[in-house]
Design an enzyme around this catalytic site. Sequence first.
Site, PDB file in Angstrom:
ATOM      1  N   ASP A  96       0.813  -1.214   0.000  1.00  0.00           N
ATOM      2  CA  ASP A  96       0.000   0.000   0.000  1.00  0.00           C
ATOM      3  C   ASP A  96       0.847   1.263   0.000  1.00  0.00           C
ATOM      4  O   ASP A  96       0.599   2.185  -0.788  1.00  0.00           O
ATOM      5  CB  ASP A  96      -0.961   0.009   1.191  1.00  0.00           C
ATOM      6  CG  ASP A  96      -2.129  -0.952   0.975  1.00  0.00           C
ATOM      7  OD1 ASP A  96      -2.053  -1.786   0.053  1.00  0.00           O
ATOM      8  OD2 ASP A  96      -3.106  -0.856   1.734  1.00  0.00           O
ATOM      9  N   ARG A 138       1.357   7.155  16.722  1.00  0.00           N
ATOM     10  CA  ARG A 138       1.283   8.122  15.633  1.00  0.00           C
ATOM     11  C   ARG A 138       2.086   9.393  15.875  1.00  0.00           C
ATOM     12  O   ARG A 138       2.776   9.875  14.977  1.00  0.00           O
ATOM     13  CB  ARG A 138      -0.188   8.466  15.343  1.00  0.00           C
ATOM     14  CG  ARG A 138      -1.046   7.277  14.955  1.00  0.00           C
ATOM     15  CD  ARG A 138      -0.354   6.390  13.990  1.00  0.00           C
ATOM     16  NE  ARG A 138      -1.135   5.231  13.560  1.00  0.00           N
ATOM     17  CZ  ARG A 138      -0.557   4.155  13.052  1.00  0.00           C
ATOM     18  NH1 ARG A 138       0.754   4.055  12.945  1.00  0.00           N
ATOM     19  NH2 ARG A 138      -1.316   3.135  12.662  1.00  0.00           N
ATOM     20  N   SER A 145      -7.579  -5.811   8.522  1.00  0.00           N
ATOM     21  CA  SER A 145      -6.340  -5.036   8.448  1.00  0.00           C
ATOM     22  C   SER A 145      -5.684  -5.003   9.822  1.00  0.00           C
ATOM     23  O   SER A 145      -6.354  -5.110  10.848  1.00  0.00           O
ATOM     24  CB  SER A 145      -6.622  -3.630   7.951  1.00  0.00           C
ATOM     25  OG  SER A 145      -7.272  -2.892   8.958  1.00  0.00           O
ATOM     26  N   ASP A 203      -6.492   7.563  12.494  1.00  0.00           N
ATOM     27  CA  ASP A 203      -5.051   7.751  12.324  1.00  0.00           C
ATOM     28  C   ASP A 203      -4.708   8.967  11.482  1.00  0.00           C
ATOM     29  O   ASP A 203      -3.746   9.679  11.753  1.00  0.00           O
ATOM     30  CB  ASP A 203      -4.428   6.484  11.723  1.00  0.00           C
ATOM     31  CG  ASP A 203      -4.221   5.430  12.786  1.00  0.00           C
ATOM     32  OD1 ASP A 203      -4.095   5.811  13.968  1.00  0.00           O
ATOM     33  OD2 ASP A 203      -4.208   4.237  12.448  1.00  0.00           O
TER      34      ASP A 203
END
Lengths: 410, 410, 410, 410
Positions: C18, C100, C183, C129
């Site tokens: 990705d 993050r 995921s 996110d």
Amino acid sequence: MTDKRVKKVVLAYSGGLDTSIILKWLQTTYGCEVVTFTADLGQGEELEPARQKALLLGIKEENIFIEDLREEFVRDYVFPMFRANAEYEGVYLLGTSIARPLISKKQIEIAEKVGADAVAHGATGKGNDQVRFELAYYALKPDVTVIAPWREWDLLSRTKLIEFAEQHQIPIAKDKRGEAPFSVDANLLHTSSEGKVLEDPADEVPDYVYSRTIGPEEAPDEPTVITIGFEEGDPVSIDGEKLSPASMLEHLNQLGRENGIGRLDLVENRFVGMKSRGMYETPGGTILITAHRAIESITLDRGAAHLKDELMPRYAELIYNGFWFSPERELLQGLIDKSQEFVTGEVRLKLYKGNVIVIGRTSPFSLYDQDLVTFEEGAVAYDHRDAEGFIKLNALRLRTLAQRKKRLGG
Amino acid sequence: MTDKRVKKVVLAYSGGLDTSIILKWLQTTYGCEVVTFTADLGQGEELEPARQKALLLGIKEENIFIEDLREEFVRDYVFPMFRANAEYEGVYLLGTSIARPLISKKQIEIAEKVGADAVAHGATGKGNDQVRFELAYYALKPDVTVIAPWREWDLLSRTKLIEFAEQHQIPIAKDKRGEAPFSVDANLLHTSSEGKVLEDPADEVPDYVYSRTIGPEEAPDEPTVITIGFEEGDPVSIDGEKLSPASMLEHLNQLGRENGIGRLDLVENRFVGMKSRGMYETPGGTILITAHRAIESITLDRGAAHLKDELMPRYAELIYNGFWFSPERELLQGLIDKSQEFVTGEVRLKLYKGNVIVIGRTSPFSLYDQDLVTFEEGAVAYDHRDAEGFIKLNALRLRTLAQRKKRLGG
Amino acid sequence: MTDKRVKKVVLAYSGGLDTSIILKWLQTTYGCEVVTFTADLGQGEELEPARQKALLLGIKEENIFIEDLREEFVRDYVFPMFRANAEYEGVYLLGTSIARPLISKKQIEIAEKVGADAVAHGATGKGNDQVRFELAYYALKPDVTVIAPWREWDLLSRTKLIEFAEQHQIPIAKDKRGEAPFSVDANLLHTSSEGKVLEDPADEVPDYVYSRTIGPEEAPDEPTVITIGFEEGDPVSIDGEKLSPASMLEHLNQLGRENGIGRLDLVENRFVGMKSRGMYETPGGTILITAHRAIESITLDRGAAHLKDELMPRYAELIYNGFWFSPERELLQGLIDKSQEFVTGEVRLKLYKGNVIVIGRTSPFSLYDQDLVTFEEGAVAYDHRDAEGFIKLNALRLRTLAQRKKRLGG
Amino acid sequence: MTDKRVKKVVLAYSGGLDTSIILKWLQTTYGCEVVTFTADLGQGEELEPARQKALLLGIKEENIFIEDLREEFVRDYVFPMFRANAEYEGVYLLGTSIARPLISKKQIEIAEKVGADAVAHGATGKGNDQVRFELAYYALKPDVTVIAPWREWDLLSRTKLIEFAEQHQIPIAKDKRGEAPFSVDANLLHTSSEGKVLEDPADEVPDYVYSRTIGPEEAPDEPTVITIGFEEGDPVSIDGEKLSPASMLEHLNQLGRENGIGRLDLVENRFVGMKSRGMYETPGGTILITAHRAIESITLDRGAAHLKDELMPRYAELIYNGFWFSPERELLQGLIDKSQEFVTGEVRLKLYKGNVIVIGRTSPFSLYDQDLVTFEEGAVAYDHRDAEGFIKLNALRLRTLAQRKKRLGG
């Protein structure tokens, strides 16, 4: 409680009739050495007479402690509290509450120095002050013995007190023979009055109770305009003149007094469980809190500002309840102090007959960004179309709720 | 966004130039039927001219809705908010914020009635009002299409707007040709002014900006004394005369206006992220919040009062941010309303040149107990010795902490 | 949004399919230089393949940044958060949220170093996110351009993505051709899984989704007993062996994994407005929070502990929502950190088939005082009679309320 | 305190040795009529022996009150508390705290009925229970006299107690002669143990202390899967079978007991100021709180859920401290109860060796919207591009802060 054996006691001594009676009572009841501590917190009384009175009552020279605490009081207690915009029950600026921890701290320091095993204060058994004094004592010297004469003795009427004073050759001023129509506490931050003539909350406070301010009606017809300079949350100058903390508060008091600012007639909830009615005069503090909010308004970020606002009621309650020396007050103070890093700048105020009106604020650290507010694009671009997404996502859960309602036939 | 297909839109229409331009723009851009909604929230303007203007612009008779919402506004929005003593950022009485949900609600009700699929408002893309309108729309009609012309069109200067108006035969009052020196929003609770001449927070608000109050300096030299009666947290009478909610607020506004009460010059934090400077005039509300706190002071228990105080900042923030129709606002409202069960009685106030001074409060449900405060023993006995135990146990953890410190040589 | 002109962009690059597609898409769409940043936060993947892949995709050697952030991640992000006992919505240990800000911070640092004007991430447009990445970017470099390909491109199906990859010679592992059944995001603190097979919250999480822990059923029949040493709120040793932050968390993860600890199946409320269902595996963190609460239980004063407990939900929400680099998170962190001064000592735990059981705690700074609890009198004397006064004054306002009720015939 | 004149006292009487001694001591010390009240709160003891014992000790038939309160206890106290997900200090389910208000309430009702002027309980002078009993007494009958024998008498050793019992012909079971190795309190919600062998928080709780649950190690190797049905926040069925509140809790207790669920070894902060170590077994409650959070996760909006989470610590503290009958607890309860309107549905759980694992939840009122989470567009459309605006406006103040920092050279 008189079975506590006490050798030496440090008394918070004002030099007045009541604490003189306590002094004597401690000597006669506990047979212990009495050490007096008299502090100037800006209550507006001479300290030397207290020394003379103590000597007269048989206190040894080396057992008499007198200290001017005005700067320390304002710098380390009043200003930190104002950084929080603390108001108890929405309005009260905590003038009495904030003075107690410092007096207690000094008594304990003296107790450590002179080897005293006890401390005593003149607060009554129904009020908050006993709690404030004693929580501070215990927090600073956990093994101290606390003597609270008003909770222990049987001198429960004015007559008995006067008799006791006469018996022990304590000088009695003429105007102290009868019961006072109200009781007063004062320091550099405020004067509070309560009791007797103030007891019915339906009745207006009589004019003669006010001692610290003139009324708005008597104040000048011309407004006074001043500029207060702040550094990291604390006021440091008036109209450009740098002032020490105590001088600052004195100046603000003078300005407040002259302009009829800072009177408050309040029914409040005491920590000990009942409601009481008090009248407060906080001339300088009332100016200060308005000015502080104004300088914060351009220098504090919203996140910090709202967090402070939400924590304030609890912070104020802690101080009111006497928990100055507690981990939770200290933790909150740390947070508040850290928030003030950029609370620096100037606030212009108009003082007029009881009003404190903000008319301008500037700061080298201002977060106010004219470009953002107007249509001109600023350094941080604001795109009108962003608002749509902002609203849509904020609305998402509300729409989901609305759909549930609809589904249910709501 | 103009690709949204819209058949019928309900526009919040004031009858003024700007919303008339929006009306025309909706017709020409979306090619849709426009329904106008004009509400009287006490902004002090006639409603009939709005009808005439709408007709003139081609709106069908049956598509013109005009409603006097003053009583509903005060009863169901203003008063519930004042039960909470809500002040945003410590001082702002939320006069603009509180009006938006009601307008939105009515627009949605009309949309349901006339089968409209869209709603539109005239709020700009940088302010809070767009958020307040739209969160309410979505919360009440999740599938509605929202049109916010100021975020969509390209009429981004006064010149372009005027051109558009001229092109479409929209009548233009002479004083509307140029840019206004500041913008104004008004309703029964307040008037707010912002923009242009107010943009620099360092500069004093010019006199001509004030429209709702006289200044403290111009107010009468004689104080006005009034008594406000409360029932379950809401004001119901002045000097014994029963008044409906809207009449009550009108009376208080008149009293406030005449006595120079309720001006506020503020830099606030918008929900959309920037700081803005506004000037608010809330004459009646300023009287009301002081009076409400005073009646609560004798009728609310400490536990309830402090809980309310701690929740207030978040409640005020919710209203400011536009979350009136949200579960969390409604849950808090439920709590606040329930707390007001006994908030009934009378408050006497002195209004004088900008000051709102409480001079007395009484209540059939007063929790103030004179017997508890004085030495006389009340029905609930207060034993002075209880205070010792109370303090000792409150101090216990502080003493344990102090001992740890001592052990560590602190 | 592709009209933003961008010269150089720093991409958070994992080396997977990705982000490789994103890399190519940035090159082709923006025609800009791409700088890749690949971080080891303990996600359990080799970093070198990412370098090879980047080279293969045409990234210049000097534009490839790879860094092992494990120690920094645990020391400066995970541990500070655990000092607060942070749990979002009562149970979630914030494993994704906390990673993050660090990635963003590094991207910005690289951007400053290489003179990039933009940053990009691979988070989708429906999740939290994107918010966390971007709020951090903006907070650290206010003028940065943010590119979020998932919100911009039209590669909205697996087929289109694969097509794009093939077109641009991006190698595609066989198992990546089809859509993944769920995921995954992983770092040293946790592994999260969501989407597809997990989407119906009524259905049990299939066994094959778990990757980080064995199930309680598979865990050993014998408990594992360990002792964790703490210093100022952070774990520093296991069974006496000192460990660096990352090693500590690795060890705890291993212990948790083996004992079936730390699985959580949750429906949570995203900041962007919808509910989502996720499955989290936080083996070490689950042990740590229990141990941390235990060491606090004997070393933290009640006042500090309860203040922390009340502030925790908001602190957790701030981290969840992406406000790590905000004044309010930093202010709260300061408060929390200061509270940990004496949170030092050892906690003994039994780990057994999913359970983390505290079986002992000791501290040189313990506030637990056996003398106070038993009848023996301790250094701080506890007098039973104090309790009476304590209760009486706490009851006073309740009695006053009860009398009012009685008076009203309640 | 024995100078209080008392005519008739209602004693919370268990039938055990200690309260039998209290009964006799009240008769002999106060010379007053004793009324006994024995309640079944699910402590697992027969009530009839208490009647026989009371008769034997000279209590008149009409002065013996015995009541099965199990349903009322669970319905009106336990369930309302679980609606709040209340956990004191992060983990304790308040099993002891929640039982006291109900016992107190019944004692006061009996006192009103039989014309008693006093109430008495058997709680010690160092614990929280005395506070909980007495605050409730005073809140419900402000003029009641409270007798707390453990604070008043001089029977301060086991030997003295046994002597007194022998002197007064109170039957003594053999195992009650010596001091118990720990003390126990039980009701339908939990069993708590504390004292003696549990006093050192460094030592593991000995196996023989547990009475209510088997250990995780002894629990079956096969998990038990159940489905709990909820209506408006309360559990109403297990595996489809409707159950009354008390039966529900009994069933959950049985399930918890068998699966080794609900043990807690804790050092907690008592309201009276010291830390204490207790061991709690709350088998059913531990299942219930997990299930309740799970059903809330799909039925409660985020705004309501987070508000509840933030208020919970204070709500739990109120119950722990004994303020069940206080305005602030009642106001919070109102808010919590209102939030539960749609908390209806089913939660599937796996119980396994100490673990309570949520494996599924469904609700007719679910706010979980699969369409919103996946790429498919739902009835409420989610536009990815909205996220950009959402983030941008949330970031605006952070960017402004960052620019200030930059300007200052930060």
